[in-house]
Scaffold this motif. Structure first.
Motif, PDB file in Angstrom:
ATOM      1  N   THR A   1     -17.394 -48.123 -32.958  1.00 56.66           N
ATOM      2  CA  THR A   1     -16.095 -48.036 -32.305  1.00 56.66           C
ATOM      3  C   THR A   1     -15.023 -47.756 -33.348  1.00 56.66           C
ATOM      4  OG1 THR A   1     -16.823 -49.586 -30.609  1.00 56.66           O
ATOM      5  CG2 THR A   1     -14.458 -49.235 -30.807  1.00 56.66           C
ATOM      6  N   VAL A   2     -14.209 -46.731 -33.088  1.00 53.24           N
ATOM      7  CA  VAL A   2     -13.137 -46.326 -33.998  1.00 53.24           C
ATOM      8  C   VAL A   2     -11.822 -46.375 -33.229  1.00 53.24           C
ATOM      9  CG1 VAL A   2     -12.263 -44.447 -35.442  1.00 53.24           C
ATOM     10  CG2 VAL A   2     -14.730 -44.763 -35.195  1.00 53.24           C
ATOM     11  N   PRO A   3     -10.851 -47.191 -33.668  1.00 53.17           N
ATOM     12  CA  PRO A   3      -9.572 -47.256 -32.943  1.00 53.17           C
ATOM     13  C   PRO A   3      -8.783 -45.954 -33.063  1.00 53.17           C
ATOM     14  CG  PRO A   3      -9.547 -48.721 -34.865  1.00 53.17           C
ATOM     15  CD  PRO A   3     -10.890 -48.086 -34.817  1.00 53.17           C
ATOM     16  N   LEU A   4      -8.128 -45.570 -31.975  1.00 56.67           N
ATOM     17  CA  LEU A   4      -7.223 -44.424 -31.970  1.00 56.67           C
ATOM     18  C   LEU A   4      -5.809 -44.955 -32.156  1.00 56.67           C
ATOM     19  CD1 LEU A   4      -8.775 -42.649 -28.910  1.00 56.67           C
ATOM     20  CD2 LEU A   4      -8.551 -41.590 -31.139  1.00 56.67           C
ATOM     21  N   THR A   5      -5.065 -44.363 -33.065  1.00 56.28           N
ATOM     22  CA  THR A   5      -3.685 -44.780 -33.291  1.00 56.28           C
ATOM     23  C   THR A   5      -2.746 -43.644 -32.911  1.00 56.28           C
ATOM     24  OG1 THR A   5      -3.839 -44.128 -35.606  1.00 56.28           O
ATOM     25  CG2 THR A   5      -4.258 -46.420 -35.114  1.00 56.28           C
ATOM     26  N   TYR A   6      -1.514 -43.992 -32.523  1.00 57.22           N
ATOM     27  CA  TYR A   6      -0.563 -42.973 -32.091  1.00 57.22           C
ATOM     28  C   TYR A   6       0.033 -42.262 -33.302  1.00 57.22           C
ATOM     29  CZ  TYR A   6       3.086 -40.594 -29.527  1.00 57.22           C
ATOM     30  OH  TYR A   6       3.894 -39.623 -28.992  1.00 57.22           O
ATOM     31  N   ASN A   7      -0.057 -40.955 -33.308  1.00 60.69           N
ATOM     32  CA  ASN A   7       0.483 -40.105 -34.363  1.00 60.69           C
ATOM     33  C   ASN A   7       1.780 -39.502 -33.822  1.00 60.69           C
ATOM     34  OD1 ASN A   7       1.085 -37.849 -35.981  1.00 60.69           O
ATOM     35  ND2 ASN A   7      -1.071 -37.580 -36.526  1.00 60.69           N
ATOM     36  N   LYS A   8       2.933 -39.998 -34.295  1.00 59.54           N
ATOM     37  CA  LYS A   8       4.230 -39.558 -33.769  1.00 59.54           C
ATOM     38  C   LYS A   8       4.465 -38.064 -33.969  1.00 59.54           C
ATOM     39  CE  LYS A   8       6.622 -43.938 -34.244  1.00 59.54           C
ATOM     40  NZ  LYS A   8       7.703 -44.666 -34.895  1.00 59.54           N
ATOM     41  N   MET A   9       4.045 -37.533 -35.124  1.00 59.84           N
ATOM     42  CA  MET A   9       4.276 -36.121 -35.404  1.00 59.84           C
ATOM     43  C   MET A   9       3.504 -35.220 -34.441  1.00 59.84           C
ATOM     44  SD  MET A   9       3.863 -34.073 -38.988  1.00 59.84           S
ATOM     45  CE  MET A   9       2.164 -33.569 -38.892  1.00 59.84           C
ATOM     46  N   MET A  10       2.252 -35.567 -34.158  1.00 61.64           N
ATOM     47  CA  MET A  10       1.417 -34.746 -33.282  1.00 61.64           C
ATOM     48  C   MET A  10       1.558 -35.131 -31.810  1.00 61.64           C
ATOM     49  SD  MET A  10       0.099 -32.704 -35.423  1.00 61.64           S
ATOM     50  CE  MET A  10      -1.125 -31.874 -34.442  1.00 61.64           C
ATOM     51  N   LYS A  11       2.228 -36.271 -31.545  1.00 59.78           N
ATOM     52  CA  LYS A  11       2.379 -36.797 -30.187  1.00 59.78           C
ATOM     53  C   LYS A  11       1.017 -36.937 -29.509  1.00 59.78           C
ATOM     54  CE  LYS A  11       7.069 -35.235 -29.669  1.00 59.78           C
ATOM     55  NZ  LYS A  11       8.017 -34.411 -28.975  1.00 59.78           N
ATOM     56  N   ALA A  12       0.089 -37.523 -30.244  1.00 64.43           N
ATOM     57  CA  ALA A  12      -1.271 -37.728 -29.749  1.00 64.43           C
ATOM     58  C   ALA A  12      -1.841 -38.975 -30.393  1.00 64.43           C
ATOM     59  CB  ALA A  12      -2.135 -36.528 -30.093  1.00 64.43           C
ATOM     60  N   PHE A  13      -2.880 -39.520 -29.798  1.00 64.80           N
ATOM     61  CA  PHE A  13      -3.633 -40.598 -30.397  1.00 64.80           C
ATOM     62  C   PHE A  13      -4.765 -39.957 -31.178  1.00 64.80           C
ATOM     63  CE2 PHE A  13      -1.433 -42.533 -26.947  1.00 64.80           C
ATOM     64  CZ  PHE A  13      -1.164 -43.821 -27.382  1.00 64.80           C
ATOM     65  N   ASP A  14      -4.970 -40.383 -32.435  1.00 61.27           N
ATOM     66  CA  ASP A  14      -6.045 -39.772 -33.198  1.00 61.27           C
ATOM     67  C   ASP A  14      -6.767 -40.779 -34.072  1.00 61.27           C
ATOM     68  OD1 ASP A  14      -4.281 -40.066 -35.334  1.00 61.27           O
ATOM     69  OD2 ASP A  14      -3.924 -37.936 -35.583  1.00 61.27           O
ATOM     70  N   ALA A  15      -7.924 -40.329 -34.567  1.00 60.35           N
ATOM     71  CA  ALA A  15      -8.754 -41.159 -35.429  1.00 60.35           C
ATOM     72  C   ALA A  15      -9.605 -40.248 -36.295  1.00 60.35           C
ATOM     73  CB  ALA A  15      -9.662 -42.055 -34.595  1.00 60.35           C
ATOM     74  N   PHE A  16     -10.027 -40.778 -37.419  1.00 62.53           N
ATOM     75  CA  PHE A  16     -10.969 -40.083 -38.284  1.00 62.53           C
ATOM     76  C   PHE A  16     -12.294 -40.823 -38.173  1.00 62.53           C
ATOM     77  CE2 PHE A  16      -6.833 -39.129 -40.068  1.00 62.53           C
ATOM     78  CZ  PHE A  16      -6.928 -37.777 -40.305  1.00 62.53           C
TER      79      PHE A  16
END
Length: 81
Positions: A42-57
């Motif tokens: 399980t990998v948490p998704l965090t909100y990326n303000k610049m991309m206006k999306a939730f992302d994870a690596f």
């Protein structure tokens, strides 16, 4: 970037709605990655303000079949009886 060190994939989830700005207070998102052997990560998704999306690596080895789910967790709701 240190956040990408040892990772192989970047995954973004874009939420769509009718208003400007995302109002998702108390809600969290994560990726559940299952490999061919059934091992889950399980990998948490965090909100990326610049991309206006939730992302994870995520580190996903090449040469394999994987299933990916987006998990949504909401705050508890107390019900009085």
């Amino acid at each position: 970037m240190d956040v990408m060190k040892g990772k192989t994939h970047r995954v973004s989830v874009y939420m769509t709605h009718r208003r400007d700005g995302i109002v998702l207070e108390g809600i969290s998102f994560a990726l559940q990655i299952t490999d061919a052997n059934g091992k889950e990560t399980t990998v948490p998704l965090t909100y990326n303000k610049m991309m206006k999306a939730f992302d994870a690596f995520a580190a996903v080895p090449s040469g394999g079949k994987y299933r990916i789910r987006v998990l949504i967790a909401t705050p508890e709701i107390n019900i009085l009886q």
